[in-house]
Design a protein around this motif. Structure first.
Motif, PDB file in Angstrom:
ATOM      1  N   GLN A   1      -9.029   2.766   0.527  1.00  0.00           N
ATOM      2  CA  GLN A   1      -7.628   2.404   0.328  1.00  0.00           C
ATOM      3  C   GLN A   1      -6.703   3.545   0.761  1.00  0.00           C
ATOM      4  O   GLN A   1      -5.639   3.309   1.332  1.00  0.00           O
ATOM      5  CB  GLN A   1      -7.355   2.034  -1.128  1.00  0.00           C
ATOM      6  CG  GLN A   1      -5.904   1.581  -1.342  1.00  0.00           C
ATOM      7  CD  GLN A   1      -5.660   0.992  -2.716  1.00  0.00           C
ATOM      8  OE1 GLN A   1      -6.507   1.067  -3.590  1.00  0.00           O
ATOM      9  NE2 GLN A   1      -4.484   0.420  -2.909  1.00  0.00           N
ATOM     10  N   ARG A   2      -7.097   4.773   0.479  1.00  0.00           N
ATOM     11  CA  ARG A   2      -6.272   5.906   0.908  1.00  0.00           C
ATOM     12  C   ARG A   2      -6.156   5.957   2.433  1.00  0.00           C
ATOM     13  O   ARG A   2      -5.100   6.276   2.980  1.00  0.00           O
ATOM     14  CB  ARG A   2      -6.844   7.206   0.356  1.00  0.00           C
ATOM     15  CG  ARG A   2      -6.527   7.417  -1.121  1.00  0.00           C
ATOM     16  CD  ARG A   2      -6.793   8.856  -1.540  1.00  0.00           C
ATOM     17  NE  ARG A   2      -8.215   9.123  -1.712  1.00  0.00           N
ATOM     18  CZ  ARG A   2      -8.857   8.914  -2.855  1.00  0.00           C
ATOM     19  NH1 ARG A   2      -8.216   8.422  -3.914  1.00  0.00           N
ATOM     20  NH2 ARG A   2     -10.149   9.184  -2.947  1.00  0.00           N
TER      21      ARG A   2
ATOM     22  N   LEU B   1       0.814  -1.210   0.000  1.00  0.00           N
ATOM     23  CA  LEU B   1       0.000   0.000   0.000  1.00  0.00           C
ATOM     24  C   LEU B   1       0.849   1.263   0.000  1.00  0.00           C
ATOM     25  O   LEU B   1       0.431   2.306  -0.517  1.00  0.00           O
ATOM     26  CB  LEU B   1      -0.933   0.014   1.214  1.00  0.00           C
ATOM     27  CG  LEU B   1      -2.081  -0.997   1.191  1.00  0.00           C
ATOM     28  CD1 LEU B   1      -2.850  -0.966   2.507  1.00  0.00           C
ATOM     29  CD2 LEU B   1      -3.018  -0.732   0.022  1.00  0.00           C
TER      30      LEU B   1
ATOM     31  N   GLN C   1      -2.760   4.482  -6.998  1.00  0.00           N
ATOM     32  CA  GLN C   1      -2.804   3.374  -6.051  1.00  0.00           C
ATOM     33  C   GLN C   1      -3.394   2.137  -6.726  1.00  0.00           C
ATOM     34  O   GLN C   1      -4.280   2.238  -7.562  1.00  0.00           O
ATOM     35  CB  GLN C   1      -3.623   3.772  -4.827  1.00  0.00           C
ATOM     36  CG  GLN C   1      -2.991   4.930  -4.055  1.00  0.00           C
ATOM     37  CD  GLN C   1      -3.707   5.235  -2.767  1.00  0.00           C
ATOM     38  OE1 GLN C   1      -3.985   4.336  -1.978  1.00  0.00           O
ATOM     39  NE2 GLN C   1      -4.016   6.498  -2.545  1.00  0.00           N
TER      40      GLN C   1
ATOM     41  N   SER D   1       4.034   2.324  -3.665  1.00  0.00           N
ATOM     42  CA  SER D   1       3.355   2.655  -4.913  1.00  0.00           C
ATOM     43  C   SER D   1       3.148   4.154  -4.935  1.00  0.00           C
ATOM     44  O   SER D   1       3.268   4.835  -3.915  1.00  0.00           O
ATOM     45  CB  SER D   1       2.016   1.918  -5.017  1.00  0.00           C
ATOM     46  OG  SER D   1       1.256   2.086  -3.835  1.00  0.00           O
TER      47      SER D   1
ATOM     48  N   SER E   1       1.321   7.654  -4.884  1.00  0.00           N
ATOM     49  CA  SER E   1       0.112   8.118  -4.214  1.00  0.00           C
ATOM     50  C   SER E   1      -0.981   8.457  -5.221  1.00  0.00           C
ATOM     51  O   SER E   1      -2.177   8.322  -4.916  1.00  0.00           O
ATOM     52  CB  SER E   1       0.425   9.354  -3.360  1.00  0.00           C
ATOM     53  OG  SER E   1       0.897  10.422  -4.167  1.00  0.00           O
TER      54      SER E   1
ATOM     55  N   ARG F   1      -3.791   3.234   3.418  1.00  0.00           N
ATOM     56  CA  ARG F   1      -2.432   3.666   3.100  1.00  0.00           C
ATOM     57  C   ARG F   1      -1.917   4.631   4.172  1.00  0.00           C
ATOM     58  O   ARG F   1      -0.766   4.530   4.601  1.00  0.00           O
ATOM     59  CB  ARG F   1      -2.409   4.323   1.713  1.00  0.00           C
ATOM     60  CG  ARG F   1      -1.055   4.885   1.294  1.00  0.00           C
ATOM     61  CD  ARG F   1      -1.195   5.652  -0.023  1.00  0.00           C
ATOM     62  NE  ARG F   1       0.016   6.381  -0.366  1.00  0.00           N
ATOM     63  CZ  ARG F   1       0.979   5.939  -1.154  1.00  0.00           C
ATOM     64  NH1 ARG F   1       0.886   4.734  -1.696  1.00  0.00           N
ATOM     65  NH2 ARG F   1       2.038   6.667  -1.410  1.00  0.00           N
TER      66      ARG F   1
END
Length: 498
Positions: free
Chosen positions: A238-239, A68, A76, A71, A73, A242
């Motif tokens: 997902q953000r 996560l 993603q 990669s 930003s 992360r």
């Protein structure tokens, strides 16, 4: 895209020349595209892109930073299959980025960068390559990083060895390891990944360890398809995940820079040894006698169990001599082997010594770095206008994702390239006083850290024992300092449009 090629087919002229197509080079190219700048060329020595993740294909090759965070930003990947992605998946991710952001058309493959010379009168860099083609750019961005030149130890008599010899970064997949007797030299980040894999194939594995690394369990596991679906449906989820991973990794800073917490982390690693290895002698042999953080902290849950296999022999007496079909150790014991595999890492603090980079007044980069690599923010070097390094001196990490550092540097470089590409700026050269002040600050912050302790030997350190590799702080502090270049830090010559 504007690329002007001379009639002799041996010279290209462009605004920006980027060297390398790993995370750094591709990231720089993508951000240029997003900024509306198409006049650039990427030089890539190989037939494919990907840098480190193209070259390193040894068994078990994987990232030791959670996927996560490893990669971009802005791109993603909701479909990472594991918490810690393996080499092939990361290489595919980079190819996806190149395709999605249409940077492949800018890549010149099979072009190996050998050096560059700055033409102060024309405010351009003349870039030289192995095939004689010249590339002329108003700015030059090095995205080659440090982990690309394999390091080979000097083993007496290795030139007489009749078996197979290769480095982990140049793995020979045509050589069948099944039922072979293999000597592995080195116990670094690559070796702890491939040793468990090949131990299952070979007849005998002699693992030569000079210094044991600190190893912590690797919390790796598959990412459920249901989680991947949620990441695709709700990118915000997902953000958030992360961000959580980022702050967890950022907390690892304390294990490297705080000795009390470092001792706690050492106890965790020693417990990992006790739980994995029953033999007291083997436990003692793999237990480091130096402070955690001196060398790179490694992650693995299968390395120690691999050492307990009956066909694996940990050797700590060193290599005295290599013969036609054997390796003789320091204690005089001869071990017959069919292959030697180097897991000895890369050139880091001397990674640029082979390049012929010449700045103002004919000054070579090697002369500027005679007393050690130094750059302002790890990006610009006084006397070398319009030259930018990604992952330059003192921007490596021991606790978080280096991709975060790369993106911070790219944003900074982009703020410099915009006025150069508009021709508002002809030359942008960091002031020597600014560079000196920054590096004095860096070394002051490193004073008292684990690397300045007696007995620390690490590839983080140069020949003088000075850490020229690691950023000595939180990554968010680096991000704050690199959001935009301050013109006051530079000697600026106006471009023709001014």
């Amino acid at each position: 895209m504007v690329q002007r090629q001379s009639s002799d087919q041996r010279r290209y002229q462009t605004s920006v020349v980027i060297v390398g197509t790993g995370f750094a080079g591709l990231g720089m190219a993508i951000r240029l595209k997003q900024a509306g700048i198409d006049d650039f060329i990427l030089l890539e020595k190989s037939a494919d892109l990907g840098g480190t993740w193209r070259d390193n294909t040894y068994p078990g090759c994987a990232c030791d930073v959670p996927s996560l965070m490893y990669s971009f930003s802005f791109e993603q990947n909701p479909s990472w299959s594991r918490m810690f992605a393996e080499q092939g998946e990361i290489a595919d991710y980079l190819r996806h980025c190149a395709d999605k952001y249409r940077v492949r058309e800018h890549i010149h493959h099979g072009v190996e960068f050998t050096g560059a010379e700055y033409d102060e009168h024309a405010s351009t860099w003349r870039v030289s390559t192995t095939d004689g083609t010249e590339y002329v750019g108003r700015a030059l961005v090095s995205g080659v990083g440090a982990l690309h030149l394999p390091s080979y130890p000097e083993l007496p008599g290795v030139e007489n060895f009749e078996g197979e010899v290769f480095h982990s970064a140049d793995w020979n997949h045509d050589f069948d390891l099944a039922d072979k007797r293999v000597a592995v030299i080195g116990t670094g980040a690559s070796a702890i990944q491939f040793v468990p894999r090949i131990a299952e194939q070979v007849a005998q594995l002699h693992l030569f360890q000079r210094t044991p690394p600190w190893i912590q369990p690797k919390p790796d596991q598959p990412i459920p398809h249901s989680v991947q679906r949620w990441f695709r449906r709700l990118p915000m989820l997902q953000r958030a995940a992360r961000a959580a991973v980022y702050w967890l990794l950022e907390a690892r800073y304390f294990a490297v820079f705080n000795r009390r917490l470092g001792k706690f982390a050492e106890r965790m690693s020693k417990r990992h040894i006790r739980e994995s290895i029953g033999d007291p002698k083997l436990r003692a042999a793999v237990t480091p006698d130096y402070a955690m953080g001196c060398k790179r902290i490694l992650l693995s849950s299968d390395y120690y169990p691999a050492l307990t296999k009956p066909n694996v022999d940990l050797v700590t007496s060193g290599v005295a001599e290599v013969r036609r079909r054997s390796v003789v150790t320091g204690d005089g014991q001869e071990r017959p082997v069919d292959a030697i595999i180097y897991g000895t890492g890369f050139h880091v603090t001397d990674a640029f010594d082979h390049l012929n980079i010449i700045g103002r007044d004919g000054r070579k980069l090697q002369d500027a770095w005679r007393n050690g690599m130094e750059a302002y923010l790890g990006i610009t070097v006084a006397g070398f206008p319009n030259l930018f390094f990604l992952l330059g001196p003192n921007t490596g990490l021991g606790h978080n994702s280096v991709v975060f550092m790369i993106e911070s540097q790219i944003n900074y470089v982009l703020s410099c390239l915009r006025p150069i590409c508009r021709d508002d700026v002809g030359q942008l050269d960091v002031r020597q006083s600014v560079q000196d002040s920054f590096n004095a600050e860096i070394q002051s912050e490193l004073t008292g850290a684990v690397w300045s302790a007696g007995g620390c030997r690490s590839w983080y350190l140069d020949e003088n024992g000075i850490n020229r590799t690691i950023w000595p702080g939180f990554t968010w502090k680096y991000w704050l300092r690199t959001r935009k270049a301050d013109p006051a830090d530079y000697e600026i010559t106006a471009g023709q449009s001014r």
